[in-house]
Design an enzyme around this catalytic site. Sequence first.
Site, PDB file in Angstrom:
ATOM      1  N   SER A   1     -16.057  -0.573  25.942  1.00 27.06           N
ATOM      2  CA  SER A   1     -16.415   0.725  26.514  1.00 27.06           C
ATOM      3  C   SER A   1     -17.052   1.608  25.445  1.00 27.06           C
ATOM      4  CB  SER A   1     -15.136   1.389  27.040  1.00 27.06           C
ATOM      5  OG  SER A   1     -15.424   2.666  27.521  1.00 27.06           O
TER       6      SER A   1
ATOM      7  N   CYS B   1      -5.291   7.922  29.266  1.00 32.60           N
ATOM      8  CA  CYS B   1      -5.535   8.014  30.696  1.00 32.60           C
ATOM      9  C   CYS B   1      -4.291   8.457  31.445  1.00 32.60           C
ATOM     10  CB  CYS B   1      -6.024   6.673  31.233  1.00 32.60           C
ATOM     11  SG  CYS B   1      -7.340   6.016  30.243  1.00 32.60           S
TER      12      CYS B   1
ATOM     13  N   HIS C   1     -17.546   4.814  24.870  1.00 30.55           N
ATOM     14  CA  HIS C   1     -17.032   6.061  24.293  1.00 30.55           C
ATOM     15  C   HIS C   1     -15.917   5.854  23.280  1.00 30.55           C
ATOM     16  CE1 HIS C   1     -13.288   7.024  26.844  1.00 30.55           C
ATOM     17  NE2 HIS C   1     -13.775   5.966  27.452  1.00 30.55           N
TER      18      HIS C   1
ATOM     19  N   GLY D   1     -14.934   1.058  30.608  1.00 36.57           N
ATOM     20  CA  GLY D   1     -13.923   0.021  30.371  1.00 36.57           C
ATOM     21  C   GLY D   1     -13.100  -0.287  31.612  1.00 36.57           C
ATOM     22  N   THR D   2     -12.741   0.750  32.365  1.00 32.81           N
ATOM     23  CA  THR D   2     -11.916   0.521  33.557  1.00 32.81           C
ATOM     24  C   THR D   2     -12.667  -0.349  34.556  1.00 32.81           C
ATOM     25  OG1 THR D   2     -10.808   2.626  33.234  1.00 32.81           O
ATOM     26  CG2 THR D   2     -10.715   1.697  35.458  1.00 32.81           C
TER      27      THR D   2
ATOM     28  N   THR E   1     -27.948   1.451  40.391  1.00 33.52           N
ATOM     29  CA  THR E   1     -28.929   1.785  39.359  1.00 33.52           C
ATOM     30  C   THR E   1     -28.216   1.951  38.022  1.00 33.52           C
ATOM     31  OG1 THR E   1     -30.278   2.893  40.998  1.00 33.52           O
ATOM     32  CG2 THR E   1     -30.703   3.474  38.693  1.00 33.52           C
TER      33      THR E   1
ATOM     34  N   GLN F   1     -10.335  -1.293  22.753  1.00 37.60           N
ATOM     35  CA  GLN F   1      -9.876  -0.632  21.522  1.00 37.60           C
ATOM     36  C   GLN F   1     -10.219  -1.448  20.290  1.00 37.60           C
ATOM     37  OE1 GLN F   1      -8.604   2.376  21.047  1.00 37.60           O
ATOM     38  NE2 GLN F   1      -8.417   2.918  23.204  1.00 37.60           N
TER      39      GLN F   1
ATOM     40  N   ASN G   1      -4.079   0.076  23.063  1.00 41.15           N
ATOM     41  CA  ASN G   1      -4.589   1.442  22.969  1.00 41.15           C
ATOM     42  C   ASN G   1      -3.548   2.447  22.491  1.00 41.15           C
ATOM     43  OD1 ASN G   1      -4.039   0.299  25.707  1.00 41.15           O
ATOM     44  ND2 ASN G   1      -3.734   2.460  26.192  1.00 41.15           N
TER      45      ASN G   1
HETATM   46  N1  PLP Z   1      -8.789  -0.542  28.155  1.00 43.93           N
HETATM   47  C1  PLP Z   1      -8.293   0.037  27.060  1.00 43.93           C
HETATM   48  C2  PLP Z   1      -7.536  -0.797  26.075  1.00 43.93           C
HETATM   49  C3  PLP Z   1      -8.478   1.398  26.843  1.00 43.93           C
HETATM   50  O1  PLP Z   1      -7.990   1.979  25.770  1.00 43.93           O
HETATM   51  C4  PLP Z   1      -9.204   2.147  27.803  1.00 43.93           C
HETATM   52  C5  PLP Z   1      -9.370   3.609  27.657  1.00 43.93           C
HETATM   53  O2  PLP Z   1      -8.523   4.296  27.142  1.00 43.93           O
HETATM   54  C6  PLP Z   1      -9.727   1.493  28.929  1.00 43.93           C
HETATM   55  C7  PLP Z   1      -9.500   0.135  29.066  1.00 43.93           C
HETATM   56  C8  PLP Z   1     -10.527   2.210  29.955  1.00 43.93           C
HETATM   57  O3  PLP Z   1     -11.793   2.496  29.470  1.00 43.93           O
HETATM   58  P1  PLP Z   1     -12.679   3.692  30.113  1.00 43.93           P
HETATM   59  O4  PLP Z   1     -12.053   4.964  29.612  1.00 43.93           O
HETATM   60  O5  PLP Z   1     -14.043   3.466  29.579  1.00 43.93           O
HETATM   61  O6  PLP Z   1     -12.591   3.554  31.576  1.00 43.93           O
END
Ligand code: PLP
Length: 398
Positions: free
Chosen positions: A212, A338, A214, A90-91, A250, A192, A162
């Site tokens: 994302s 995070c 996970h 996601g990041t 890759t 989310q 989140n």
């Molecule tokens: N954006 C939101 C709203 C999230 O909740 C998160 C992770 O907590 C992310 C982005 C980042 O995703 P990733 O953990 O896959 O880098």
Amino acid sequence: MASTRSTHNDIPRVTPASDKPIHYLDHAASTPVRPVALEAMLPYLTTQYGNPSGAHRLARNANKAIDESRELMADLLGAQPGEVVFTGGGTEADNLAVFGTLKARPGPAVCSAVEHHAVIEPIENEGGSVVGVDHDGQIRLDELESALGDGVSLVSVMLANNETGLTQPLAAVAGIVREHAPQALLHTDAVQAFSWLDVAELGQVADLVSVSAHKFGGPQGVGVLVIRDSATLAARAVGGGQERGRRSGTQNVAGIVAMAAAAQEMVSNREAEVERTRRLRDRLLDGILDAVPGSLETGPRTLKTSNIAHLCFEDVESESLLFLLEKADVYASAAASCSSGAMEPSHVLAAMGFSRQLGFGSLRLSLGYTTSDADIDAVLTVLPKAVQQLRDSEEGRG
Ligand code: PLP
């Protein structure tokens, strides 16, 4: 989990701290990998390990698996296969949306004050502006309108937050963006939201959509940025030209295959899961609010995804509360996953007008596909006592 060094080599081996079952209420941070996802990914780690850019049979098998996963993700996200760009989570998807857009079309960027750090930091780094939210965590549409103008190149507003689970009126945001900054790209972070909302439908108004794996039962470190064919952005990772040059490197074949399998199962169960988690979440929240004086829910439940219970407790520090909960096998978190670890006040709660004091006493209990009534019962037994214990010890000290 304790980590020890093997005597034979230097690879850290993880040993479970205990065999006791835990009550995991931190699905917004990360979910357990779904069995279908694990099963789907295993061959690509063991026998089908070819590089998808290669020419031989193993490479072609890997490439075919990526193509099929791309089609599936496109369908589930309401996109064309060519619009799906696989990322390392996601990041990376959020960063690509912001930096990639601003590199291709320099100009001001705008986002809401409650975005994830993966959006708000890139936008602030690029000198962009942040639009406030009201006490319900809703973006102030009048402020958004004033922040827009002809030169604006990107607007980013998430679908669901989140920390609080509060959703944003993305269709209204899109209407304002199209009218007042018609040249701007609209990005939505749906990381989310995807498990709980119909992103294929709601995300149609956006040019760029991040998810994302996970967060919905896929593995960590893999995600998608949908880039509509009408949107142009510059790559951040350049090299081999994978993902039609939009993200070189890759691909994580096993991760991508697992993500698609997880997404397929998640979407087919989503309606039922929303109802099930809403019932569990409401029982959890009502039980806590009844049993714990000085507790309050942040933002209206009707605007939240069905899986998040987010509260603040007066005269309690979340760090100590999380410690007591974990001792009783309840796993939760305080601010965004995070940034937890470093207990800094949540920018989300601050933007919603909650005092620093209350912000430090916040707790997020997030449910997911494995959450059961037994997990809710455990929290309802443990949490009121833990809060009382902390308040008693504080009084004793005072
Ligand atoms: N954006 C939101 C709203 C999230 O909740 C998160 C992770 O907590 C992310 C982005 C980042 O995703 P990733 O953990 O896959 O880098």
